[in-house]
Write an enzyme that holds these catalytic residues in place. Structure first.
Site, PDB file in Angstrom:
ATOM      1  N   LYS A   1     -17.516   1.961   2.980  1.00 48.09           N
ATOM      2  CA  LYS A   1     -16.471   2.493   3.853  1.00 48.09           C
ATOM      3  C   LYS A   1     -15.090   2.163   3.295  1.00 48.09           C
ATOM      4  CE  LYS A   1     -16.378  -1.525   6.953  1.00 48.09           C
ATOM      5  NZ  LYS A   1     -16.416  -1.979   8.356  1.00 48.09           N
TER       6      LYS A   1
ATOM      7  N   TYR B   1      16.248  -5.946  -3.150  1.00 44.43           N
ATOM      8  CA  TYR B   1      16.888  -5.803  -1.838  1.00 44.43           C
ATOM      9  C   TYR B   1      17.300  -7.151  -1.261  1.00 44.43           C
ATOM     10  CZ  TYR B   1      15.570  -0.862  -1.507  1.00 44.43           C
ATOM     11  OH  TYR B   1      15.453   0.476  -1.713  1.00 44.43           O
TER      12      TYR B   1
ATOM     13  N   MET C   1       9.104  -0.431  -1.934  1.00 44.21           N
ATOM     14  CA  MET C   1       8.042   0.505  -1.560  1.00 44.21           C
ATOM     15  C   MET C   1       7.149   0.852  -2.750  1.00 44.21           C
ATOM     16  SD  MET C   1       8.296   4.289   0.191  1.00 44.21           S
ATOM     17  CE  MET C   1       9.073   3.673   1.685  1.00 44.21           C
TER      18      MET C   1
END
Length: 338
Positions: A33, A247, A292
């Site tokens: 799965k 950042y 990201m």
């Protein structure tokens, strides 16, 4: 966006240990799965099938369709049938949902032996059999799920004993309806709690992938991690003393330092909580905040090994290896390395 490298030798090593533990390959059902816990469902399915495994477990019907050609049966845990397939069986998780299954569907009845999540109560066993028969279902199995097999406590023992009683009752009921049942309760941890496998199969997921963790007082099978995650270098610069990277300038260089950006970020499965506090297996420090699609490390290597055991990265962010693996981007390239 980096590369996931899979060790075929490690996978076979783990399958050998599991097969020896349970008494043969025919008792193994591989859990595939969620993209085989991030490893790549079809790649693992093919390798397991070549080894001699004939049973698989998935969450969705769509996942079953992707790998069914490799197995004799695929158990779908979390979805009702949309059509009848001769190689699919479906978990029934409550008495009420039986009426939603189409006549002719092959099913496996889940019993709540203490997890208190899914499954009928043991007291509903006879009613469930009667309802399945009236609906025209074909019951091929009775199953349950262990809630604390990885922990040294009494819970594995009383759940195991409860399931033994259910097996006897279910066998008698199955004769009435002409059903031949298979029984299974053990997950990866449960597989290694006893030298005797008393069921028809075990459902192995995290042990298959070499990331099983159990209390240190319990048996520790010598499994090997199958997956390693690698990033490709995008850019390199010398960070001058006092300069900050990423950042919010989370990391400040204390001296001149070579820093490179690699093409993996939190969108690809690098948990952001590891920002500025993780070190790779080769001792390379993550610098600053994970973005990201990228992350910076104190390295100039063309390709950087981020981790070779998901449990190590999980420890850095306060979670479990399962979560790190399951969140790996499906679009990352996967390849066998041996």
């Amino acid at each position: 966006m980096g590369t996931i490298k899979l060790s075929h030798k490690a996978l076979i090593h783990n399958l050998d240990i599991i097969a020896h533990q349970v008494g043969g390959k025919d008792k193994i059902a591989v859990v595939l799965k969620d993209n085989a816990y991030g490893h790549g469902a079809e790649m693992i399915a093919e390798a397991a099938s070549e080894y001699g495994v004939t049973q698989a477990v998935v969450r969705l019907e769509r996942e079953a369709e992707e790998i069914v050609k490799y197995f004799d049966n695929v158990l779908v845990l979390g979805q009702k049938p949309t059509h009848i397939h001769p190689k699919f069986s479906y978990a029934i998780n409550s008495l009420e949902e039986i009426s939603a299954y189409p006549s002719g569907a092959r099913v496996e009845l889940k019993i709540d032996t203490g997890m208190h999540r899914n499954g009928i109560s043991p007291e509903q066993l006879e009613a469930a059999f009667e309802k399945m028969a009236k609906r025209g279902l074909i019951c091929i199995g009775v199953m349950s799920h262990l809630r604390a097999a990885d922990t040294l406590s009494s819970e594995w023992f009383w759940q195991r004993e409860s399931f033994e009683g259910i097996k006897k009752r279910a066998d008698i009921l199955a004769q009435k309806y002409g059903w031949q049942l298979r029984f299974h309760i053990s997950n990866s941890a449960g597989t290694f709690r006893s030298t005797e496998c008393r069921d028809d199969m075990v459902r192995v997921g995290i042990a298959l992938y070499g990331c099983l963790q159990m209390d240190t007082s319990l048996p520790q099978p010598l499994l090997k991690s199958v997956l390693s995650l690698w990033g490709d270098r995008m850019a390199t610069r010398v960070l001058k003393a006092g300069e900050r990277v990423g950042y919010n300038g989370l990391y400040e260089a204390l001296a001149d330092e070579v820093v490179s950006t690699y093409d993996l970020g939190y969108a690809n499965g690098l948990d952001r909580l590891a920002s500025n506090c993780y070190t790779t297996p080769e001792g390379i420090a993550l610098r600053g905040r994970i973005s990201m699609d990228s992350a910076s490390f104190s390295s100039d290597a063309e390709q950087l090994k981020i981790f070779d055991n998901a449990n190590d990265y999980a420890h850095a962010v306060g979670t479990i290896g399962y979560e790190i693996l399951a969140c790996l981007d499906k679009d990352i390239k996967r390849e066998w390395i041996d």
